[in-house]
Scaffold this motif. Sequence first.
Motif, PDB file in Angstrom:
ATOM      1  N   GLY A   1      40.114  41.657  22.317  1.00 34.65           N
ATOM      2  CA  GLY A   1      40.155  43.032  21.827  1.00 34.65           C
ATOM      3  C   GLY A   1      39.170  43.927  22.550  1.00 34.65           C
ATOM      4  O   GLY A   1      38.960  43.793  23.758  1.00 34.65           O
ATOM      5  N   THR A   2      38.538  44.836  21.818  1.00 34.48           N
ATOM      6  CA  THR A   2      37.628  45.799  22.448  1.00 34.48           C
ATOM      7  C   THR A   2      36.191  45.286  22.540  1.00 34.48           C
ATOM      8  O   THR A   2      35.297  46.022  22.937  1.00 34.48           O
ATOM      9  CB  THR A   2      37.639  47.128  21.665  1.00 34.48           C
ATOM     10  N   ALA A   3      35.962  44.036  22.164  1.00 37.29           N
ATOM     11  CA  ALA A   3      34.611  43.466  22.254  1.00 37.29           C
ATOM     12  C   ALA A   3      34.115  43.487  23.695  1.00 37.29           C
ATOM     13  O   ALA A   3      34.879  43.276  24.633  1.00 37.29           O
ATOM     14  CB  ALA A   3      34.620  42.025  21.725  1.00 37.29           C
ATOM     15  N   LYS A   4      32.839  43.750  23.867  1.00 44.45           N
ATOM     16  CA  LYS A   4      32.262  43.814  25.208  1.00 44.45           C
ATOM     17  C   LYS A   4      31.871  42.414  25.673  1.00 44.45           C
ATOM     18  O   LYS A   4      30.984  41.781  25.111  1.00 44.45           O
ATOM     19  CB  LYS A   4      31.036  44.729  25.209  1.00 44.45           C
ATOM     20  N   ILE A   5      32.565  41.939  26.695  1.00 42.81           N
ATOM     21  CA  ILE A   5      32.241  40.637  27.277  1.00 42.81           C
ATOM     22  C   ILE A   5      32.226  40.773  28.795  1.00 42.81           C
ATOM     23  O   ILE A   5      32.785  41.721  29.350  1.00 42.81           O
ATOM     24  CB  ILE A   5      33.257  39.552  26.865  1.00 42.81           C
ATOM     25  N   ALA A   6      31.598  39.824  29.446  1.00 44.22           N
ATOM     26  CA  ALA A   6      31.540  39.845  30.915  1.00 44.22           C
ATOM     27  C   ALA A   6      32.893  39.434  31.494  1.00 44.22           C
ATOM     28  O   ALA A   6      33.652  38.675  30.872  1.00 44.22           O
ATOM     29  CB  ALA A   6      30.453  38.901  31.396  1.00 44.22           C
ATOM     30  N   HIS A   7      33.182  39.944  32.671  1.00 48.31           N
ATOM     31  CA  HIS A   7      34.404  39.574  33.404  1.00 48.31           C
ATOM     32  C   HIS A   7      35.673  39.835  32.585  1.00 48.31           C
ATOM     33  O   HIS A   7      36.566  39.001  32.492  1.00 48.31           O
ATOM     34  CB  HIS A   7      34.358  38.104  33.831  1.00 48.31           C
ATOM     35  N   LYS A   8      35.743  40.979  31.995  1.00 48.18           N
ATOM     36  CA  LYS A   8      36.898  41.328  31.168  1.00 48.18           C
ATOM     37  C   LYS A   8      38.135  41.517  32.044  1.00 48.18           C
ATOM     38  O   LYS A   8      38.046  41.991  33.174  1.00 48.18           O
ATOM     39  CB  LYS A   8      36.624  42.598  30.368  1.00 48.18           C
ATOM     40  N   GLU A   9      39.289  41.148  31.504  1.00 46.42           N
ATOM     41  CA  GLU A   9      40.532  41.254  32.265  1.00 46.42           C
ATOM     42  C   GLU A   9      40.809  42.696  32.663  1.00 46.42           C
ATOM     43  O   GLU A   9      40.545  43.638  31.910  1.00 46.42           O
ATOM     44  CB  GLU A   9      41.709  40.743  31.427  1.00 46.42           C
ATOM     45  N   LYS A  10      41.350  42.864  33.873  1.00 44.30           N
ATOM     46  CA  LYS A  10      41.741  44.193  34.322  1.00 44.30           C
ATOM     47  C   LYS A  10      42.852  44.063  35.353  1.00 44.30           C
ATOM     48  O   LYS A  10      43.116  42.990  35.894  1.00 44.30           O
ATOM     49  CB  LYS A  10      40.551  44.936  34.930  1.00 44.30           C
ATOM     50  N   GLY A  11      43.511  45.175  35.618  1.00 48.29           N
ATOM     51  CA  GLY A  11      44.539  45.195  36.648  1.00 48.29           C
ATOM     52  C   GLY A  11      45.949  45.291  36.109  1.00 48.29           C
ATOM     53  O   GLY A  11      46.191  45.250  34.907  1.00 48.29           O
ATOM     54  N   VAL A  12      46.879  45.417  37.036  1.00 46.40           N
ATOM     55  CA  VAL A  12      48.284  45.556  36.687  1.00 46.40           C
ATOM     56  C   VAL A  12      48.967  44.188  36.673  1.00 46.40           C
ATOM     57  O   VAL A  12      48.450  43.215  37.220  1.00 46.40           O
ATOM     58  CB  VAL A  12      49.019  46.476  37.690  1.00 46.40           C
TER      59      VAL A  12
ATOM     60  N   ALA B   1      37.117  48.824  28.706  1.00 45.54           N
ATOM     61  CA  ALA B   1      36.595  50.192  28.663  1.00 45.54           C
ATOM     62  C   ALA B   1      36.897  50.986  29.933  1.00 45.54           C
ATOM     63  O   ALA B   1      37.330  52.144  29.874  1.00 45.54           O
ATOM     64  CB  ALA B   1      35.097  50.169  28.398  1.00 45.54           C
ATOM     65  N   SER B   2      36.666  50.377  31.108  1.00 48.66           N
ATOM     66  CA  SER B   2      36.910  51.095  32.364  1.00 48.66           C
ATOM     67  C   SER B   2      38.403  51.319  32.594  1.00 48.66           C
ATOM     68  O   SER B   2      38.815  52.375  33.078  1.00 48.66           O
ATOM     69  CB  SER B   2      36.305  50.327  33.541  1.00 48.66           C
ATOM     70  N   GLU B   3      39.205  50.337  32.229  1.00 46.41           N
ATOM     71  CA  GLU B   3      40.653  50.474  32.367  1.00 46.41           C
ATOM     72  C   GLU B   3      41.197  51.514  31.389  1.00 46.41           C
ATOM     73  O   GLU B   3      42.095  52.288  31.727  1.00 46.41           O
ATOM     74  CB  GLU B   3      41.328  49.130  32.108  1.00 46.41           C
ATOM     75  N   GLU B   4      40.681  51.524  30.181  1.00 47.91           N
ATOM     76  CA  GLU B   4      41.131  52.503  29.184  1.00 47.91           C
ATOM     77  C   GLU B   4      40.854  53.925  29.670  1.00 47.91           C
ATOM     78  O   GLU B   4      41.705  54.819  29.530  1.00 47.91           O
ATOM     79  CB  GLU B   4      40.439  52.273  27.841  1.00 47.91           C
ATOM     80  N   LYS B   5      39.690  54.110  30.262  1.00 41.52           N
ATOM     81  CA  LYS B   5      39.340  55.424  30.799  1.00 41.52           C
ATOM     82  C   LYS B   5      40.314  55.823  31.910  1.00 41.52           C
ATOM     83  O   LYS B   5      40.788  56.967  31.966  1.00 41.52           O
ATOM     84  CB  LYS B   5      37.901  55.406  31.328  1.00 41.52           C
ATOM     85  N   TYR B   6      40.619  54.886  32.781  1.00 41.73           N
ATOM     86  CA  TYR B   6      41.549  55.133  33.889  1.00 41.73           C
ATOM     87  C   TYR B   6      42.948  55.443  33.366  1.00 41.73           C
ATOM     88  O   TYR B   6      43.597  56.395  33.815  1.00 41.73           O
ATOM     89  CB  TYR B   6      41.580  53.906  34.793  1.00 41.73           C
TER      90      TYR B   6
END
Length: 273
Positions: free
Chosen positions: A123-134, A240-245
């Motif tokens: 979920g929205t929990a802050k963890i290292a190496h969070k999944e990102k990308g298409v 968080a960074s992906e949500e902003k994008y």
Amino acid sequence: MIKDTKQLKVLILLSLFLFFILTSFTNDDDPPKSSFKFKTVVIDAGHGGKDPGAHGSYSFEKNVTLAIAKKVERLLKKDMQDVNVVMTRTTDKFVELNKRAEIANQINANLFISIHCNSSPEGTAKIAHKEKGVMLLVYGFHRKEEQIEALRENSAIYIEKDYKKNYAGYDEKDPASMIILNTFMQKYRKQSVLFGDLLNDQFKNNDDRKSRGVKEQGLLVLAHSAMPAVLIETGYINNASEEKYLNSEDGQNAIAASIVRAIKIYRKEINAR
């Protein structure tokens, strides 16, 4: 005489198996060339209304997908004026999964594109190496470990009032249901994978996005689409960074532009065959 539903199911499966075997020994993997007169694209903004989809810390998937879908529509109407663009929804409205594909089927669309956002289990929990990308999903045979995306997207059918009637008792755990759905989309698999690969190239090479590539999943919204179809997971909304994008004008414009570039290349390659 068929005595019970179990015998009927066996007969249906045998018929589908024979159909698959016969068509496998022909050169009919592709639809007739006449179907490649690329005229109509259906853009499907995932989720909507009472089905919000995944969420981030401040946004819902249903709103992001609609915003991107509208930008794709505008770009297509500007850059590909000879192509008919049809939206499955243009407002915050819940559209049943079978209706989305039905819209495309009724107008004999040449391509079905379903736009979504991904989400990882934490979920929205802050963890290292969070999944990102298409990630690009096409309908196809999937292994057990690949079912998570399919189950997440297909769960929307249970929100629908008449899901048992609409999907003939669809059960993602029933092998018979999966065989029927898989056989249905075999003819368009190659074209779906081709378009998925083109999208992947655009996101990686033009937008410098990380990608999990093109994967085959048992997604019901694709299974009912009688044409090449791809579901685009545009990014991880719970990152968080992906949500902003995903919520930014620049991010949405970049995603829409990559989709349209891929459509242009796809049409050119298909028409050349």
